[in-house]
Scaffold this active site. Structure first.
Site, PDB file in Angstrom:
ATOM      1  N   LEU A 197      42.180  39.121  51.378  1.00  0.00           N
ATOM      2  CA  LEU A 197      41.992  40.376  52.115  1.00  0.00           C
ATOM      3  C   LEU A 197      40.672  40.289  52.869  1.00  0.00           C
ATOM      4  O   LEU A 197      39.666  39.856  52.316  1.00  0.00           O
ATOM      5  CB  LEU A 197      41.940  41.556  51.136  1.00  0.00           C
ATOM      6  CG  LEU A 197      43.157  41.725  50.232  1.00  0.00           C
ATOM      7  CD1 LEU A 197      42.863  42.723  49.116  1.00  0.00           C
ATOM      8  CD2 LEU A 197      44.367  42.164  51.036  1.00  0.00           C
ATOM      9  N   ASN A 243      41.534  42.375  40.752  1.00  0.00           N
ATOM     10  CA  ASN A 243      42.265  41.090  40.781  1.00  0.00           C
ATOM     11  C   ASN A 243      42.209  40.438  39.404  1.00  0.00           C
ATOM     12  O   ASN A 243      41.237  40.618  38.665  1.00  0.00           O
ATOM     13  CB  ASN A 243      41.598  40.166  41.810  1.00  0.00           C
ATOM     14  CG  ASN A 243      42.288  38.814  41.933  1.00  0.00           C
ATOM     15  OD1 ASN A 243      43.506  38.735  41.994  1.00  0.00           O
ATOM     16  ND2 ASN A 243      41.507  37.744  41.949  1.00  0.00           N
ATOM     17  N   HIS A 301      42.281  36.654  37.652  1.00  0.00           N
ATOM     18  CA  HIS A 301      42.100  35.253  38.033  1.00  0.00           C
ATOM     19  C   HIS A 301      42.105  34.383  36.770  1.00  0.00           C
ATOM     20  O   HIS A 301      41.476  34.743  35.762  1.00  0.00           O
ATOM     21  CB  HIS A 301      40.774  35.075  38.793  1.00  0.00           C
ATOM     22  CG  HIS A 301      40.579  33.678  39.280  1.00  0.00           C
ATOM     23  ND1 HIS A 301      41.266  33.175  40.370  1.00  0.00           N
ATOM     24  CD2 HIS A 301      39.822  32.658  38.800  1.00  0.00           C
ATOM     25  CE1 HIS A 301      40.923  31.908  40.552  1.00  0.00           C
ATOM     26  NE2 HIS A 301      40.050  31.567  39.624  1.00  0.00           N
ATOM     27  N   SER A 341      39.679  36.174  34.015  1.00  0.00           N
ATOM     28  CA  SER A 341      38.767  37.250  34.405  1.00  0.00           C
ATOM     29  C   SER A 341      39.553  38.309  35.155  1.00  0.00           C
ATOM     30  O   SER A 341      40.447  37.982  35.936  1.00  0.00           O
ATOM     31  CB  SER A 341      37.670  36.729  35.352  1.00  0.00           C
ATOM     32  OG  SER A 341      36.991  35.631  34.781  1.00  0.00           O
ATOM     33  N   ASP A 355      37.248  35.683  44.863  1.00  0.00           N
ATOM     34  CA  ASP A 355      37.102  35.654  43.400  1.00  0.00           C
ATOM     35  C   ASP A 355      35.648  35.906  42.968  1.00  0.00           C
ATOM     36  O   ASP A 355      35.196  35.360  41.949  1.00  0.00           O
ATOM     37  CB  ASP A 355      37.589  34.304  42.822  1.00  0.00           C
ATOM     38  CG  ASP A 355      39.065  34.065  43.115  1.00  0.00           C
ATOM     39  OD1 ASP A 355      39.825  35.048  43.155  1.00  0.00           O
ATOM     40  OD2 ASP A 355      39.456  32.899  43.303  1.00  0.00           O
TER      41      ASP A 355
HETATM   42  C1  GAR Z   1      48.192  34.287  37.367  1.00  0.00           C
HETATM   43  O1  GAR Z   1      47.770  33.209  36.567  1.00  0.00           O
HETATM   44  C2  GAR Z   1      47.015  34.850  38.153  1.00  0.00           C
HETATM   45  O2  GAR Z   1      45.813  34.841  37.441  1.00  0.00           O
HETATM   46  C3  GAR Z   1      46.967  33.869  39.293  1.00  0.00           C
HETATM   47  O3  GAR Z   1      48.319  33.688  39.658  1.00  0.00           O
HETATM   48  C4  GAR Z   1      49.106  33.810  38.486  1.00  0.00           C
HETATM   49  C5  GAR Z   1      50.217  34.802  38.738  1.00  0.00           C
HETATM   50  O4  GAR Z   1      51.097  34.826  37.649  1.00  0.00           O
HETATM   51  N1  GAR Z   1      46.190  34.375  40.389  1.00  0.00           N
HETATM   52  C6  GAR Z   1      45.368  33.611  41.100  1.00  0.00           C
HETATM   53  O5  GAR Z   1      45.235  32.421  40.910  1.00  0.00           O
HETATM   54  C7  GAR Z   1      44.616  34.340  42.197  1.00  0.00           C
HETATM   55  N2  GAR Z   1      43.463  33.589  42.583  1.00  0.00           N
HETATM   56  P1  GAR Z   1      52.160  35.962  37.505  1.00  0.00           P
HETATM   57  O6  GAR Z   1      52.885  36.025  38.865  1.00  0.00           O
HETATM   58  O7  GAR Z   1      53.077  35.503  36.421  1.00  0.00           O
HETATM   59  O8  GAR Z   1      51.451  37.240  37.189  1.00  0.00           O
END
Ligand code: GAR
Length: 202
Positions: A92, A109, A111, A138, A147
């Site tokens: 964003l 968010n 992460h 986090s 992040d």
């Molecule tokens: C999760 O591990 C989340 O932390 C990560 O994507 C995955 C989504 O899983 N997000 C990132 O890496 C953002 N920088 P999900 O679709 O099963 O919730």
């Protein structure tokens, strides 16, 4: 809250499930996704949650002009107080009228690393390759950095000798589900206070 998700949607599911509990102080008003084959869509349908596919454009990791205004408009018409990025893989921009501007201090968010370590993509692989013994997740407020916003909650998990990206990722994901629901609960109860880089009230 409005949830933005690009993929599988397990964090979204954990939250939608938690919201079914009458004592939980939040509900999901709608899901938005940039990916027509996101598992999150099926989950939304299963929970009877409205969902919208946003045409985010071809550029990986970015939103095309107009896409963010559509997200803002949908969040506003859903009267969302909180926006949760649950595996939303587009950045964003901090632009006037954008989501971060209109929902300042109200975008969260999740992460899959103990920030500030391993920002960006493939955080679980970065952790394994670096050789850390403790990994985790986090939940943080989103600002213009990637992040990098103030951290609400973190949860640590051990890295085992026989871990690969899948096994470590699965252990981190369980921690994410707990952390994200707890962070939303704290936000909804009005307990969180941002003071500089620190989030108090957790
Ligand atoms: C999760 O591990 C989340 O932390 C990560 O994507 C995955 C989504 O899983 N997000 C990132 O890496 C953002 N920088 P999900 O679709 O099963 O919730």
């Amino acid at each position: 809250m409005a949830v933005l998700a690009s993929g599988r949607g397990s964090n979204f599911r954990a939250l939608a499930k938690r919201c079914q509990d009458e004592t939980f102080p939040a509900e999901v008003a709608c899901l938005m996704t940039d990916n027509r084959s996101a598992g999150a869509i099926e989950i939304a349908a299963g929970f009877g949650i409205a969902w919208h596919l946003v045409d985010a454009g071809e550029k990986r990791g970015r939103l095309q002009p107009g896409a963010e205004s559509e997200i803002v408009a949908r969040c506003e018409s859903a009267r969302a107080d909180l926006i949760l990025l649950a595996g939303f893989m587009r950045i964003l921009e901090d632009a006037p009228g954008g989501l971060l501007d209109r929902f300042r201090g109200r975008v969260i968010n999740v992460h899959p690393s103990l920030l500030p370590s391993f920002k960006g993509l493939h955080a679980q692989r970065q952790a394994l390759e670096y050789g850390v013994k403790v990994a985790g997740c986090s939940v943080h407020f989103v600002d213009a950095s990637v992040d990098g916003g103030p951290i609400i909650l973190q949860s640590a998990v051990p890295v085992r000798d026989d871990d690969d990206v899948e096994s470590l990722g699965a252990r981190i994901l369980e921690a994410e589900h707990r952390a994200v629901t707890r962070a939303v609960e704290l936000f909804a109860r009005g307990q969180l206070r941002i003071e500089g880089r620190r989030v108090l009230g957790t």
